[in-house]
Design a protein around this motif. Structure first.
Motif, PDB file in Angstrom:
ATOM      1  N   MET A  78      38.594  54.106-100.198  1.00  0.00           N
ATOM      2  CA  MET A  78      39.086  54.919 -99.081  1.00  0.00           C
ATOM      3  C   MET A  78      40.361  55.663 -99.490  1.00  0.00           C
ATOM      4  N   THR A  79      40.571  56.774 -98.843  1.00  0.00           N
ATOM      5  CA  THR A  79      41.798  57.523 -99.111  1.00  0.00           C
ATOM      6  C   THR A  79      42.952  56.883 -98.355  1.00  0.00           C
ATOM      7  N   ASP A  80      44.151  57.255 -98.747  1.00  0.00           N
ATOM      8  CA  ASP A  80      45.322  56.751 -98.017  1.00  0.00           C
ATOM      9  C   ASP A  80      45.756  57.741 -96.942  1.00  0.00           C
ATOM     10  N   GLN A  81      44.901  58.727 -96.677  1.00  0.00           N
ATOM     11  CA  GLN A  81      45.141  59.751 -95.662  1.00  0.00           C
ATOM     12  C   GLN A  81      46.308  60.680 -96.010  1.00  0.00           C
ATOM     13  N   ASN A  82      46.884  60.477 -97.191  1.00  0.00           N
ATOM     14  CA  ASN A  82      47.976  61.355 -97.632  1.00  0.00           C
ATOM     15  C   ASN A  82      49.087  61.471 -96.601  1.00  0.00           C
ATOM     16  N   GLY A  83      49.315  60.398 -95.886  1.00  0.00           N
ATOM     17  CA  GLY A  83      50.417  60.403 -94.922  1.00  0.00           C
ATOM     18  C   GLY A  83      50.067  60.989 -93.567  1.00  0.00           C
ATOM     19  N   PHE A  84      48.799  61.366 -93.359  1.00  0.00           N
ATOM     20  CA  PHE A  84      48.409  61.956 -92.077  1.00  0.00           C
ATOM     21  C   PHE A  84      48.025  60.837 -91.113  1.00  0.00           C
ATOM     22  N   THR A  85      49.049  60.168 -90.638  1.00  0.00           N
ATOM     23  CA  THR A  85      48.846  58.988 -89.818  1.00  0.00           C
ATOM     24  C   THR A  85      49.407  59.191 -88.416  1.00  0.00           C
ATOM     25  N   ARG A  86      49.063  58.264 -87.552  1.00  0.00           N
ATOM     26  CA  ARG A  86      49.608  58.252 -86.200  1.00  0.00           C
ATOM     27  C   ARG A  86      51.141  58.193 -86.236  1.00  0.00           C
ATOM     28  N   ARG A  87      51.685  57.412 -87.163  1.00  0.00           N
ATOM     29  CA  ARG A  87      53.146  57.296 -87.258  1.00  0.00           C
ATOM     30  C   ARG A  87      53.772  58.646 -87.583  1.00  0.00           C
ATOM     31  N   ARG A  88      53.178  59.374 -88.535  1.00  0.00           N
ATOM     32  CA  ARG A  88      53.705  60.700 -88.888  1.00  0.00           C
ATOM     33  C   ARG A  88      53.533  61.669 -87.724  1.00  0.00           C
ATOM     34  N   ALA A  89      52.418  61.558 -87.011  1.00  0.00           N
ATOM     35  CA  ALA A  89      52.189  62.424 -85.852  1.00  0.00           C
ATOM     36  C   ALA A  89      53.243  62.170 -84.777  1.00  0.00           C
ATOM     37  N   LEU A  90      53.572  60.906 -84.559  1.00  0.00           N
ATOM     38  CA  LEU A  90      54.593  60.571 -83.558  1.00  0.00           C
ATOM     39  C   LEU A  90      55.956  61.123 -83.982  1.00  0.00           C
ATOM     40  N   GLU A  91      56.252  61.035 -85.258  1.00  0.00           N
ATOM     41  CA  GLU A  91      57.516  61.596 -85.770  1.00  0.00           C
ATOM     42  C   GLU A  91      57.580  63.100 -85.508  1.00  0.00           C
ATOM     43  N   LEU A  92      56.472  63.790 -85.739  1.00  0.00           N
ATOM     44  CA  LEU A  92      56.431  65.239 -85.516  1.00  0.00           C
ATOM     45  C   LEU A  92      56.588  65.572 -84.035  1.00  0.00           C
ATOM     46  N   LEU A  93      55.927  64.804 -83.191  1.00  0.00           N
ATOM     47  CA  LEU A  93      56.063  65.022 -81.747  1.00  0.00           C
ATOM     48  C   LEU A  93      57.524  64.880 -81.325  1.00  0.00           C
ATOM     49  N   GLN A  94      58.180  63.845 -81.818  1.00  0.00           N
ATOM     50  CA  GLN A  94      59.578  63.612 -81.445  1.00  0.00           C
ATOM     51  C   GLN A  94      60.523  64.647 -82.053  1.00  0.00           C
ATOM     52  N   ALA A 143      33.662  55.471 -83.317  1.00  0.00           N
ATOM     53  CA  ALA A 143      33.584  54.779 -84.607  1.00  0.00           C
ATOM     54  C   ALA A 143      32.564  53.643 -84.540  1.00  0.00           C
ATOM     55  N   GLU A 144      32.573  52.929 -83.421  1.00  0.00           N
ATOM     56  CA  GLU A 144      31.598  51.842 -83.243  1.00  0.00           C
ATOM     57  C   GLU A 144      30.181  52.405 -83.175  1.00  0.00           C
ATOM     58  N   ARG A 145      30.019  53.507 -82.442  1.00  0.00           N
ATOM     59  CA  ARG A 145      28.696  54.123 -82.315  1.00  0.00           C
ATOM     60  C   ARG A 145      28.157  54.557 -83.676  1.00  0.00           C
ATOM     61  N   ARG A 146      29.058  55.034 -84.531  1.00  0.00           N
ATOM     62  CA  ARG A 146      28.651  55.493 -85.861  1.00  0.00           C
ATOM     63  C   ARG A 146      28.505  54.361 -86.862  1.00  0.00           C
ATOM     64  N   GLY A 147      28.888  53.160 -86.448  1.00  0.00           N
ATOM     65  CA  GLY A 147      28.797  52.019 -87.349  1.00  0.00           C
ATOM     66  C   GLY A 147      29.862  51.986 -88.422  1.00  0.00           C
ATOM     67  N   LEU A 148      30.989  52.634 -88.167  1.00  0.00           N
ATOM     68  CA  LEU A 148      32.077  52.628 -89.149  1.00  0.00           C
ATOM     69  C   LEU A 148      32.773  51.279 -89.132  1.00  0.00           C
ATOM     70  N   ARG A 149      33.267  50.859 -90.286  1.00  0.00           N
ATOM     71  CA  ARG A 149      33.921  49.558 -90.401  1.00  0.00           C
ATOM     72  C   ARG A 149      35.194  49.668 -91.243  1.00  0.00           C
ATOM     73  N   GLY A 150      36.063  48.729 -91.054  1.00  0.00           N
ATOM     74  CA  GLY A 150      37.233  48.577 -91.912  1.00  0.00           C
ATOM     75  C   GLY A 150      38.107  49.815 -91.997  1.00  0.00           C
ATOM     76  N   ALA A 151      38.479  50.162 -93.245  1.00  0.00           N
ATOM     77  CA  ALA A 151      39.400  51.273 -93.470  1.00  0.00           C
ATOM     78  C   ALA A 151      38.819  52.596 -93.003  1.00  0.00           C
ATOM     79  N   GLU A 152      37.498  52.738 -93.135  1.00  0.00           N
ATOM     80  CA  GLU A 152      36.857  53.986 -92.711  1.00  0.00           C
ATOM     81  C   GLU A 152      36.992  54.168 -91.202  1.00  0.00           C
ATOM     82  N   ALA A 153      36.780  53.100 -90.454  1.00  0.00           N
ATOM     83  CA  ALA A 153      36.926  53.158 -88.998  1.00  0.00           C
ATOM     84  C   ALA A 153      38.381  53.416 -88.610  1.00  0.00           C
ATOM     85  N   ALA A 154      39.296  52.746 -89.298  1.00  0.00           N
ATOM     86  CA  ALA A 154      40.723  52.905 -88.986  1.00  0.00           C
ATOM     87  C   ALA A 154      41.177  54.340 -89.212  1.00  0.00           C
TER      88      ALA A 154
END
Length: 207
Positions: free
Chosen positions: A1-17, A44-55
């Motif tokens: 899985m990728t590390d999302q290159n920092g495109f996370t909820r935490r970074r999004a919240l920082e940008l919002l603030q 994600a559940e409907r698509r059967g995604l699991r673990g890091a992919e679902a997250a």
């Protein structure tokens, strides 16, 4: 899985603030994020995604909710919102799926609602604001005291939270293939589960 290159909820919240100083608009972004994220979990559940992919999948939903109005305080005109924010996010390398959803939440952008994320973000935008309004008129200011039947009743009261577009709530539910009751229930449960973050826990009296 990728590390999302920092495109996370935490970074999004920082940008919002960073872009938004007003508490009410910040809370709106957080509420929309909570509701949109709940639909991301279901999809994600409907698509059967699991673990890091679902997250990773769910993080994109949460991030779109946080970022959808990030530029509104600085650039509220129809010519600029949400286009300025999306330009900034695109230059920073945010995923196109998130940018498309942000554009699609604004009717006037001309961007069609195609993906499940597009539909979920649009469906949650007005409803999240309406549910916050329903909670804040309670004596306790607690989202836990809000019920689906009461929300439906208040939707018919045009004097209540008159800035909220009721038609967007109903058409958003349709986009997701849900009844208004189901859609309200899904978002209400999501916000109740995160009431503390949203400042809607109320005065926790006995019970």
């Amino acid at each position: 899985m990728t590390d999302q290159n920092g495109f996370t909820r935490r970074r999004a919240l920082e940008l919002l603030q960073e872009w938004t100083k007003g508490e009410s608009l910040r809370k709106h972004g957080m509420a929309v994020s909570v509701c949109t994220e709940a639909y991301g979990v279901m999809e994600a559940e409907r698509r059967g995604l699991r673990g890091a992919e679902a997250a990773e999948f769910v993080e994109m939903y949460a991030s779109a909710g946080l970022l959808h109005d990030m530029d509104y305080e600085r650039h509220p005109s129809l010519d600029e919102h949400p286009f300025v924010g999306v330009k900034h996010l695109r230059e920073a390398g945010w995923p196109e799926s998130v940018l498309h959803a942000i554009l699609a939440h604004a009717d006037y952008s001309g961007t069609p609602r195609e993906s499940h994320l597009d539909k979920a973000l649009f469906a949650c935008d007005e409803l999240a604001g309406f549910l916050m309004a329903c909670a804040l008129v309670k004596p306790s200011k607690s989202i836990h005291e809000v019920e689906v039947a009461g929300v439906k009743k208040k939707m018919k009261d045009k004097a209540f939270a008159r800035a909220v577009l009721r038609e967007d709530i109903t058409s958003g539910a349709e986009l997701l293939g849900l009844s208004v009751e189901e859609h309200v229930g899904n978002c209400l449960r999501a916000m109740q589960a995160r009431a503390g973050e949203l400042g809607l826990q109320g005065s926790e009296s006995a019970g």
